[in-house]
Enzyme design. Structure first.
Site, PDB file in Angstrom:
ATOM      1  N   ARG A   1      14.377  11.932   5.517  1.00 37.68           N
ATOM      2  CA  ARG A   1      14.221  11.032   4.078  1.00 37.68           C
ATOM      3  C   ARG A   1      15.620  10.438   4.430  1.00 37.68           C
ATOM      4  O   ARG A   1      14.654   8.565   4.856  1.00 37.68           O
ATOM      5  CB  ARG A   1      13.620  11.668   3.064  1.00 37.68           C
ATOM      6  CG  ARG A   1      13.591  10.739   2.281  1.00 37.68           C
ATOM      7  CD  ARG A   1      12.742  11.169   1.231  1.00 37.68           C
ATOM      8  NE  ARG A   1      13.755  12.610   0.585  1.00 37.68           N
ATOM      9  CZ  ARG A   1      14.340  12.981   0.335  1.00 37.68           C
ATOM     10  NH1 ARG A   1      15.664  12.322  -0.156  1.00 37.68           N
ATOM     11  NH2 ARG A   1      14.743  14.171  -0.155  1.00 37.68           N
TER      12      ARG A   1
ATOM     13  N   ASP B   1       7.778 -13.109   2.631  1.00 39.28           N
ATOM     14  CA  ASP B   1       7.159 -11.748   3.827  1.00 39.28           C
ATOM     15  C   ASP B   1       6.532 -12.315   4.770  1.00 39.28           C
ATOM     16  O   ASP B   1       5.966 -13.805   4.432  1.00 39.28           O
ATOM     17  CB  ASP B   1       5.404 -11.230   2.920  1.00 39.28           C
ATOM     18  CG  ASP B   1       4.424 -10.775   3.888  1.00 39.28           C
ATOM     19  OD1 ASP B   1       4.774 -10.275   4.615  1.00 39.28           O
ATOM     20  OD2 ASP B   1       3.632  -9.549   2.860  1.00 39.28           O
TER      21      ASP B   1
HETATM   22  C1  LIG Z   1      -1.215  -6.003   5.703  1.00 36.28           C
HETATM   23  C2  LIG Z   1       0.155  -7.181   4.848  1.00 36.28           C
HETATM   24  C3  LIG Z   1       0.736  -6.389   3.844  1.00 36.28           C
HETATM   25  C4  LIG Z   1       0.638  -4.894   3.594  1.00 36.28           C
HETATM   26  O1  LIG Z   1       0.968  -4.484   4.457  1.00 36.28           O
HETATM   27  P1  LIG Z   1       0.403  -2.489   5.154  1.00 36.28           P
HETATM   28  O2  LIG Z   1       1.287  -2.667   6.352  1.00 36.28           O
HETATM   29  O3  LIG Z   1      -0.918  -3.092   4.934  1.00 36.28           O
HETATM   30  O4  LIG Z   1       0.851  -1.796   3.776  1.00 36.28           O
HETATM   31  C5  LIG Z   1       1.336  -7.079   3.244  1.00 36.28           C
HETATM   32  N1  LIG Z   1       1.399  -8.256   3.660  1.00 36.28           N
HETATM   33  C6  LIG Z   1       0.754  -9.115   4.421  1.00 36.28           C
HETATM   34  C7  LIG Z   1       1.422 -10.801   4.562  1.00 36.28           C
HETATM   35  C8  LIG Z   1      -0.161  -8.672   5.039  1.00 36.28           C
HETATM   36  O5  LIG Z   1      -0.871  -9.101   6.309  1.00 36.28           O
END
Ligand SMILES: *Cc1c(COP(=O)(O)O)cnc(C)c1O
Length: 379
Positions: free
Chosen positions: A46, A170
């Protein structure tokens, strides 16, 4: 080192005991110690695992960061960032955020006393107006989903610095090949590795990358304490996927450009949303902060009929009708009835998601076949 070389070599080295060129899948939970406290850097999987560790080092290099951490999903990575905050802290984010991120913020963290503001981040003055002395995090997603808006990362970094808040970006849609938020002033980069980085639609995983040692300490403390880690096998698959990340994204971008220009010239298509088009409202910012414009395109139809949109997504043959994005295969989706169905129609329309909006994740197949497929479905 340049990007393609880092993608193939950063963080990985031939296995010392056998010479195996590929990083082994260390499918183990624990590690034998020579004596109490005398171990080889690994005690429990972990906390750390050699296959995951190689991937974390590789991702840190690709984002020009220093520290990387991998999680069981993109949302688990986002969860880790919000756990760095305290009750009473406030977060400013964008109003066309990925739906899962919105749900995590609103339905999980709001009840722990963290407050979230959602504004139109393409206009930095809206962000400035939402920032106050409690603001501890600015959360950016660019390009956004499904409207493919672009947010100016440098402008957000300026605002976060003067507010004394962290900036997290992101970077899922752009990938580290096209955009490096840490170089533009962000404190943390987040990826849904599930998408372009994994690239083959076979793994769900998330990642965070940062430069600052104090942020990294928090990131690893939460990763280990909450335990939302990723598996050795998945880490191996992603390491393999990354070796062609630059090649894949180059082809995604080339194909998307040709598809976007085909759609612009098609009489049944109304608007086309792709940041490489000169007509895109944020084209200038995209050109400045990205090295290419990515493989995601949205478009809507003349007449804006939901039935027409359903007919098209049903009649494609190369494209597969599915959620998700960023894999080698082309995917098509209808946000109003799929990913964004939970959002009321009025709210959807306010941010531009019309009834006929169709989203494409343009794959790396031969572009002639992709365009031919869209052409027959549109007619
Ligand atoms: C898919 C996605 C997420 C979430 O990711 P997961 O791997 O599905 O948990 C977050 N931000 C964006 C822009 C995404 O396309």
């Amino acid at each position: 080192m340049k990007f393609g070389t880092k993608a193939i070599h950063a963080g990985v080295k031939p296995d010392e005991s056998t010479g195996a060129i590929m990083t082994p899948i260390y499918q183990t939970s624990t590690y034998v110690q020579d004596g109490v406290g005398n171990h080889k850097g690994y005690q429990y999987s972990r906390t750390q695992n050699p296959t995951r560790h190689a991937l974390e080092k590789n991702l840190a290099a690709l984002e020009n960061g220093k520290h990387g951490a991998c999680f069981g999903s993109g949302l688990a990575a986002i969860d880790c960032v919000i756990k760095m905050l305290n009750p009473g802290d406030e977060v400013v984010s964008t109003n066309d955020l990925y739906g899962g991120t919105f749900r995590l913020f609103k339905t999980i963290f709001e009840k722990y006393g963290i407050k979230f503001h959602f504004v139109g981040m393409s206009d930095p003055s809206e962000v400035e107006a939402a920032v106050n002395k409690n603001t501890k995090l600015i959360w950016v997603e660019t390009p956004t989903n499904p409207m493919i808006n672009i947010i100016d990362i440098e402008a957000m970094a300026k605002i976060s610095k003067s507010a004394g808040a962290m900036l997290c970006v992101d970077n899922t849609f752009a990938t580290p090949y096209l955009q490096n938020p840490l170089d533009l002033g962000a404190d943390i980069v987040m990826h849904s590795v599930t998408k372009y980085i994994g690239g083959h639609s076979d793994v769900v995983m998330g990642a965070l990358i940062c430069k600052d040692d104090a942020i990294a300490d928090e990131m690893y403390r939460i990763q280990n304490s909450s335990g939302a880690v990723t598996a050795p096998m998945d880490s191996f698959l992603v390491l393999r996927g990354i070796k062609t990340l630059h090649l894949r994204v180059q082809r995604h971008c080339e194909n998307a450009e040709k598809v976007a220009r085909f759609l612009v010239s098609h009489p049944k298509v109304d608007k086309v949303y792709w940041p490489g088009l000169e007509s895109h409202p944020n084209h200038a910012i995209a050109k400045r902060q990205m090295r290419g414009f990515g493989g995601m395109i949205s478009f809507d139809l003349e007449g804006n009929s939901i039935e027409d949109a359903h007919t098209i997504v049903k009649n494609v043959k190369v494209f597969a009708l599915a959620e998700s994005l960023g894999g080698v295969e082309s995917l098509i989706g209808h946000p109003a009835t799929m990913t964004h169905a939970p959002i009321p129609k009025e709210e959807r329309e306010k941010i531009g998601i019309s009834d006929s909006l169709i989203r494409l994740s343009v794959g790396v197949e031969d572009v002639e076949d992709i365009i031919e497929d869209l052409s027959q479905a549109l007619s």
